[in-house]
Design a protein around this motif. Structure first.
Motif, short mmCIF file in Angstrom:
data_model
loop_
_atom_site.label_atom_id
_atom_site.label_comp_id
_atom_site.label_asym_id
_atom_site.label_seq_id
_atom_site.Cartn_x
_atom_site.Cartn_y
_atom_site.Cartn_z
N ALA A 47 -44.77 121.91 -92.84
CA ALA A 47 -46.37 121.62 -92.53
C ALA A 47 -46.91 122.68 -93.99
CB ALA A 47 -46.39 123.18 -91.68
N GLY A 48 -47.15 122.15 -95.17
CA GLY A 48 -48.03 121.13 -95.88
C GLY A 48 -47.93 122.48 -96.72
N ILE A 49 -46.20 123.47 -97.14
CA ILE A 49 -45.53 124.91 -97.92
C ILE A 49 -46.35 125.78 -97.65
CG2 ILE A 49 -44.78 125.40 -99.93
CD1 ILE A 49 -45.66 122.94 -101.34
N ALA A 50 -45.55 126.06 -95.53
CA ALA A 50 -46.37 127.04 -95.11
C ALA A 50 -47.98 127.45 -94.84
CB ALA A 50 -45.91 128.03 -95.53
N VAL A 51 -48.63 126.59 -95.09
CA VAL A 51 -50.44 126.16 -94.63
C VAL A 51 -49.92 126.23 -93.00
CG1 VAL A 51 -51.81 124.82 -94.99
CG2 VAL A 51 -50.93 125.31 -97.05
N LEU A 52 -49.87 124.85 -92.74
CA LEU A 52 -49.81 124.67 -91.31
C LEU A 52 -49.40 125.63 -90.10
CD1 LEU A 52 -49.98 121.56 -91.94
CD2 LEU A 52 -52.36 122.63 -91.46
N ASN A 53 -49.15 126.65 -90.18
CA ASN A 53 -48.47 127.97 -89.26
C ASN A 53 -49.53 127.08 -87.67
OD1 ASN A 53 -47.19 129.37 -90.64
ND2 ASN A 53 -48.11 130.52 -90.53
N THR A 54 -50.83 126.83 -87.37
CA THR A 54 -51.54 126.50 -85.84
C THR A 54 -51.24 124.57 -86.07
OG1 THR A 54 -53.08 126.68 -87.14
CG2 THR A 54 -53.26 128.84 -86.03
N GLY A 55 -50.09 124.40 -87.13
CA GLY A 55 -50.44 122.49 -86.91
C GLY A 55 -51.24 122.02 -87.47
N HIS A 56 -51.16 120.51 -87.25
CA HIS A 56 -51.98 119.65 -87.87
C HIS A 56 -53.17 119.45 -86.84
CE1 HIS A 56 -49.20 118.14 -91.51
NE2 HIS A 56 -48.63 118.44 -90.61
N ARG A 57 -54.19 120.10 -87.71
CA ARG A 57 -54.66 119.50 -86.60
C ARG A 57 -55.89 119.53 -85.30
NH1 ARG A 57 -56.50 114.87 -84.98
NH2 ARG A 57 -58.63 114.52 -85.26
N HIS A 58 -55.49 121.46 -85.94
CA HIS A 58 -55.49 121.51 -84.29
C HIS A 58 -56.86 121.70 -83.69
CE1 HIS A 58 -55.82 125.45 -80.95
NE2 HIS A 58 -54.17 125.29 -81.47
N PRO A 59 -57.19 121.79 -82.62
CA PRO A 59 -58.44 120.94 -81.77
C PRO A 59 -59.02 122.20 -82.02
CG PRO A 59 -56.60 120.65 -80.39
CD PRO A 59 -56.07 121.59 -81.33
N LYS A 60 -59.11 123.43 -82.00
CA LYS A 60 -59.93 124.74 -82.40
C LYS A 60 -60.01 124.92 -84.11
CE LYS A 60 -59.15 127.28 -78.15
NZ LYS A 60 -59.01 128.77 -77.98
N VAL A 61 -59.10 124.43 -84.45
CA VAL A 61 -59.14 124.41 -85.76
C VAL A 61 -60.49 123.61 -86.40
CG1 VAL A 61 -58.09 124.55 -87.70
CG2 VAL A 61 -57.47 125.32 -86.31
N ILE A 62 -60.15 122.35 -85.83
CA ILE A 62 -60.93 121.08 -86.35
C ILE A 62 -62.11 122.21 -85.31
CG2 ILE A 62 -61.14 118.68 -85.43
CD1 ILE A 62 -59.36 119.50 -87.43
N ALA A 63 -62.91 122.02 -84.14
CA ALA A 63 -63.95 122.25 -84.00
C ALA A 63 -64.84 123.25 -84.89
CB ALA A 63 -63.84 122.73 -82.21
N ALA A 64 -63.75 124.15 -85.01
CA ALA A 64 -64.82 124.89 -85.74
C ALA A 64 -65.24 124.21 -86.63
CB ALA A 64 -64.33 126.63 -85.95
N ALA A 65 -64.76 123.74 -88.23
CA ALA A 65 -65.85 122.50 -89.19
C ALA A 65 -66.37 121.61 -88.29
CB ALA A 65 -63.71 121.64 -89.66
N HIS A 66 -66.20 120.86 -87.50
CA HIS A 66 -67.27 119.97 -87.11
C HIS A 66 -68.28 121.10 -87.20
CE1 HIS A 66 -64.67 116.74 -85.38
NE2 HIS A 66 -65.27 116.26 -86.13
N ARG A 67 -68.23 122.36 -86.04
CA ARG A 67 -69.33 123.46 -86.10
C ARG A 67 -70.25 123.28 -87.11
NH1 ARG A 67 -66.26 125.40 -81.93
NH2 ARG A 67 -65.86 127.14 -83.06
#
Length: 422
Positions: A47-67
């Motif tokens: 997980a990128g050395i403990a960076v991705l507790n919420t997984g790769h490209r979680h839909p809510k994370v990606i949507a927040a970045a897009h906004r």
């Protein structure tokens, strides 16, 4: 283009000091799966050395970045501020296990957070000294290398390091270091190296990361808190790897309710894959540096701030702290059932789990066993990381959002390897 061609380009274009584990290149990723440029899929227990507790490209994370990308990407908060930085600070102020009024500020990397926590502690106390521990990892900058308690590969050839940094022993029963031994080493520092009245802070990891996922005993942490109170020293909890539901609580410090820290550092999984770090602390300490004393060009990048909000939402909505406990218990049971004679200890909290390997005959650390298991897993498309001061520990950092079926398949690979030692 083949993996071999790209690897040769990497060797030609980038320095050897950037060590790279995998010989393939990522093309896409989703939750707990990485797909390489040749279409092969891997289950990601790093997980990128403990960076991705919420997984790769979680839909809510990606949507927040897009906004946020549609609004603006950078102003420098110190020049033109933005509200989502403030609201994220407010959310963390409410979440962190620190007593009293709390304030939070943001940076970009974990090392930056640690450096600034030390700056804040020195400004608040007027003292220079910092005490840390053997096996600690706090970063790769000059100060954080000094704080780090593991030489190879992090400190080799990079000295001299800043002064007024001292290392006490971190308790580790497997390695023969008791809580009393660790506390005695602190007393030795006070008598031999620096007076306690000259120490600004003691910084520790509630669960050591690079050091091998060693869990701090409650007796030890409570004693640190008492020692700090006695001498006016600030207690800094480095939660960069252990934070954001990894240990079965939002922060590992919650396991020590009688020893709340004065300052906390956070990073890694806070951003869901985007670079952001934070320092939170008691308000009067956080206000010690003068205006302009804290900051950074990219500190609190607005896109990473937006994704951090989404990460906090996902942790709460998907109950990832509880899931960390469930997955971790399943993992520990599976490993225990393998009865591998080289397994010296299974340890951790929640889903911050590690296995230490020793030679069954001599009891000596066996980094070759850990490396062999790591490579055999990679051959079966399971990505694992090693750690520990001897490199004989395998740590498990799967996304907490990993699907049950994929987790079960990964455990089948792992237990198959452990049941057939070489």
């Amino acid at each position: 283009m083949s993996h071999e061609n790209v690897q040769q380009r990497r060797l030609n274009a980038t320095p050897r000091g950037v060590g790279v584990m995998c010989q393939f290149m990522a093309a896409t990723a989703e939750n707990a799966t990485i797909t390489d440029t040749e279409g092969k899929t891997y289950t990601d227990f790093a997980a990128g050395i403990a960076v991705l507790n919420t997984g790769h490209r979680h839909p809510k994370v990606i949507a927040a970045a897009h906004r946020q990308l549609d609004l603006f990407t950078h102003t420098a908060f110190q020049v033109v501020p933005y509200e989502n930085y403030i609201s994220l600070a407010e959310r963390l102020n409410d979440l962190v296990p620190i007593d009293g009024e709390v304030k939070t500020t943001f940076f970009t990397t974990g090392a930056e957070a640690v450096e600034n926590a030390v700056k804040i502690a020195r400004a608040a106390t007027g003292r220079p000294g910092v005490i840390t521990f053997t096996g600690a990892f706090h970063g790769r900058t000059l100060l954080t290398m000094a704080l780090t308690g593991k030489v190879a590969p992090y400190k080799t050839g990079f000295g001299p390091f800043p002064g007024s940094v001292f290392h006490a022993r971190y308790p580790n029963a497997l390695h023969g270091v008791s809580v009393d031994d660790a506390l005695q080493s602190l007393d030795d520092i006070f008598h031999c190296d620096i007076a306690p009245q000259q120490v600004a802070a003691i910084i520790y990891e509630p669960v050591q990361g690079e050091g091998g996922f060693n869990v701090a005993p409650a007796e030890f942490v409570n004693a640190l808190r008492s020692l700090c109170d006695q001498h006016g020293i600030l207690l800094i909890a480095d939660e960069i790897q252990s934070g954001f539901a990894r240990t079965g609580k939002m922060f590992a410090s919650e396991y020590y309710p009688q020893a709340r820290p004065d300052l906390m550092t956070m990073a890694k999984s806070l951003g869901g894959g985007f670079p952001i770090s934070a320092v939170a602390g008691r308000a009067e300490l956080m206000d010690a540096p003068a205006p302009g004393g804290l900051g950074g060009t990219y500190a609190g990048n607005p896109v990473a701030i937006a994704t951090a909000h989404a990460v906090l939402d996902v942790i709460a909505e998907e109950q990832l702290a509880a899931r960390a406990n469930t997955l971790g218990a399943t993992l520990c049971e599976a490993i225990s059932g393998c009865h591998n004679p080289a397994v010296a200890q299974i340890r951790g909290r929640g889903s911050m789990i590690a296995v230490e390997f020793n030679d069954p005959q001599t009891g000596a650390p066996a980094p070759e066993v850990a490396k062999d298991i790591q490579q055999r897993a990679l051959d079966q498309q399971l990505i694992l990381l090693t750690c520990g001061i001897h490199g004989n520990v395998i740590r498990f950092l799967y996304p907490l959002t990993i699907p049950d079926a994929q987790f079960a398949s990964a455990l089948n690979i792992l237990t198959g390897i452990l049941k057939s030692p070489r």
